[in-house]
Motif scaffolding. Structure first.
Motif, mmCIF file in Angstrom:
data_model
loop_
_atom_site.group_PDB
_atom_site.id
_atom_site.type_symbol
_atom_site.label_atom_id
_atom_site.label_comp_id
_atom_site.label_asym_id
_atom_site.label_seq_id
_atom_site.Cartn_x
_atom_site.Cartn_y
_atom_site.Cartn_z
ATOM 1 N N PRO A 1 0.802 -1.237 0.000
ATOM 2 C CA PRO A 1 0.000 0.000 0.000
ATOM 3 C C PRO A 1 0.830 1.280 0.000
ATOM 4 N N LYS A 2 2.122 1.178 -0.323
ATOM 5 C CA LYS A 2 3.011 2.348 -0.277
ATOM 6 C C LYS A 2 2.457 3.522 -1.072
ATOM 7 N N TRP A 3 2.124 3.282 -2.332
ATOM 8 C CA TRP A 3 1.714 4.392 -3.194
ATOM 9 C C TRP A 3 0.281 4.821 -2.903
ATOM 10 N N LEU A 4 -0.538 3.933 -2.373
ATOM 11 C CA LEU A 4 -1.869 4.338 -1.940
ATOM 12 C C LEU A 4 -1.758 5.321 -0.771
ATOM 13 N N PHE B 1 -0.871 15.172 -16.014
ATOM 14 C CA PHE B 1 0.574 15.104 -16.218
ATOM 15 C C PHE B 1 1.233 14.349 -15.061
ATOM 16 N N ALA B 2 0.813 14.669 -13.839
ATOM 17 C CA ALA B 2 1.413 14.034 -12.665
ATOM 18 C C ALA B 2 1.173 12.533 -12.664
ATOM 19 N N SER B 3 -0.023 12.114 -13.080
ATOM 20 C CA SER B 3 -0.323 10.675 -13.091
ATOM 21 C C SER B 3 0.614 9.933 -14.033
ATOM 22 N N ALA B 4 0.973 10.569 -15.154
ATOM 23 C CA ALA B 4 1.884 9.932 -16.111
ATOM 24 C C ALA B 4 3.307 9.871 -15.550
ATOM 25 N N PHE B 5 3.810 10.999 -15.057
ATOM 26 C CA PHE B 5 5.192 11.048 -14.574
ATOM 27 C C PHE B 5 5.378 10.233 -13.296
ATOM 28 N N GLN B 6 4.382 10.267 -12.402
ATOM 29 C CA GLN B 6 4.523 9.511 -11.164
ATOM 30 C C GLN B 6 4.504 8.010 -11.427
ATOM 31 N N ALA B 7 3.687 7.561 -12.361
ATOM 32 C CA ALA B 7 3.653 6.131 -12.675
ATOM 33 C C ALA B 7 5.001 5.661 -13.205
ATOM 34 N N GLN C 1 5.748 1.725 -12.208
ATOM 35 C CA GLN C 1 4.479 1.001 -12.260
ATOM 36 C C GLN C 1 4.041 0.684 -13.681
ATOM 37 N N VAL C 2 4.830 1.089 -14.646
ATOM 38 C CA VAL C 2 4.532 0.820 -16.050
ATOM 39 C C VAL C 2 5.769 0.198 -16.694
ATOM 40 N N GLN D 1 -6.195 8.071 -6.418
ATOM 41 C CA GLN D 1 -5.388 7.549 -7.509
ATOM 42 C C GLN D 1 -4.158 8.420 -7.761
ATOM 43 N N THR D 2 -3.253 7.920 -8.586
ATOM 44 C CA THR D 2 -2.056 8.674 -8.932
ATOM 45 C C THR D 2 -2.447 9.972 -9.623
ATOM 46 N N GLY D 3 -1.926 11.090 -9.129
ATOM 47 C CA GLY D 3 -2.288 12.397 -9.670
ATOM 48 C C GLY D 3 -3.637 12.896 -9.203
ATOM 49 N N GLY D 4 -4.330 12.095 -8.367
ATOM 50 C CA GLY D 4 -5.664 12.462 -7.930
ATOM 51 C C GLY D 4 -5.708 13.684 -7.041
#
Length: 240
Positions: A66-69, A114-120, A125-126, A203-206
């Motif tokens: 659950p680190k990224w959550l 943008f943040a959701s893309a860069f953070q992933a 995670q991709v 969520q990421t970038g949420g």
């Protein structure tokens, strides 16, 4: 309260490992890479990339923690605490002065994408063999281009083309039931999209998408409140 909660969640994220079993995860990732590059060196083609991507995400799910959550919820709590503070200081009642709020909403939404893309990518995670940045970034730009005229039109039309004073933000009726129904239906779909944006806070970038959605929802409710208001009479007194 949200600041304390956000700080605690971010601290928990910092102390939580990336994987439940790091050795097993990286061993599995090594096997996926070797299989992929062996296949693409032969006749595997796109099927090999698709299979490798499926195996990669299955591996992520198997060993995720659950680190990224924790991190995403912590960032969201911090962002929402700032937004609520600004709303408490500046006021959230309906107004005709929304010049700064429109670009703020769009900036937050696009920043979140943008943040959701860069953070992933930063969180690995991709998969490295996928087009992990170009497609999301182009999508974020496209969302900005599409949303800009729509939000501007919906938020500013009653300000530019009427002299109405807004009713209470949550008013049900306003001037007449018929007018209220038409105006409410006009803003229903975009308001629903704004609510969906608010719900992605975890969520990421949420952290940016959800606060941007909240600001957009306020803009739409504010515009509706102006449409439902009564016209301000124009003064006919002669100038001294």
């Amino acid at each position: 309260m949200l600041v304390v909660l956000g700080g605690g969640l971010i601290a928990m994220a910092a102390t939580t490992p990336w994987h439940t079993d790091a050795n097993a995860y990286f061993e599995g990732l090594k096997g996926i890479r070797e299989s992929l590059y062996d296949d693409t060196g032969g006749t595997g083609g796109m099927d090999s990339f698709d299979r490798a991507s499926r195996d990669f995400h299955a591996l992520q799910d198997r060993y995720e923690t659950p680190k990224w959550l924790y991190a995403d919820l912590g960032y969201a709590a911090m962002a929402w605490s700032l937004l609520l503070y600004v709303a408490a200081v500046g006021g959230w009642r309906a107004t005709r002065r929304v010049t700064v709020v429109v670009p703020l909403s769009l900036a937050l939404l696009v920043t979140g994408l943008f943040a959701s893309a860069f953070q992933a990518v930063g969180r690995e995670q991709v998969p490295e063999w996928a087009d992990t940045l170009a497609i999301p970034l182009m999508g974020a730009v496209g969302v900005g281009i599409v949303l800009l005229p729509v939000v501007l039109a919906l938020a500013l039309a009653p300000i530019l083309f009427t002299r109405r004073d807004p009713v209470v933000l949550w008013s049900v009726v306003g001037r007449r039931w018929g007018t209220s129904l038409v105006v409410s239906l006009m803003y229903l779909a975009p308001a629903g999209l704004a609510v969906l944006a608010v719900l992605v806070a975890w969520q990421t970038g949420g952290w940016a998408i959800s606060t941007g959605g909240a600001v957009m929802l306020w803009l739409l409710l504010n515009a509706r409140a102006i449409w439902l208001g009564r016209s301000t009479p124009v003064s006919t007194q002669p100038l001294p």
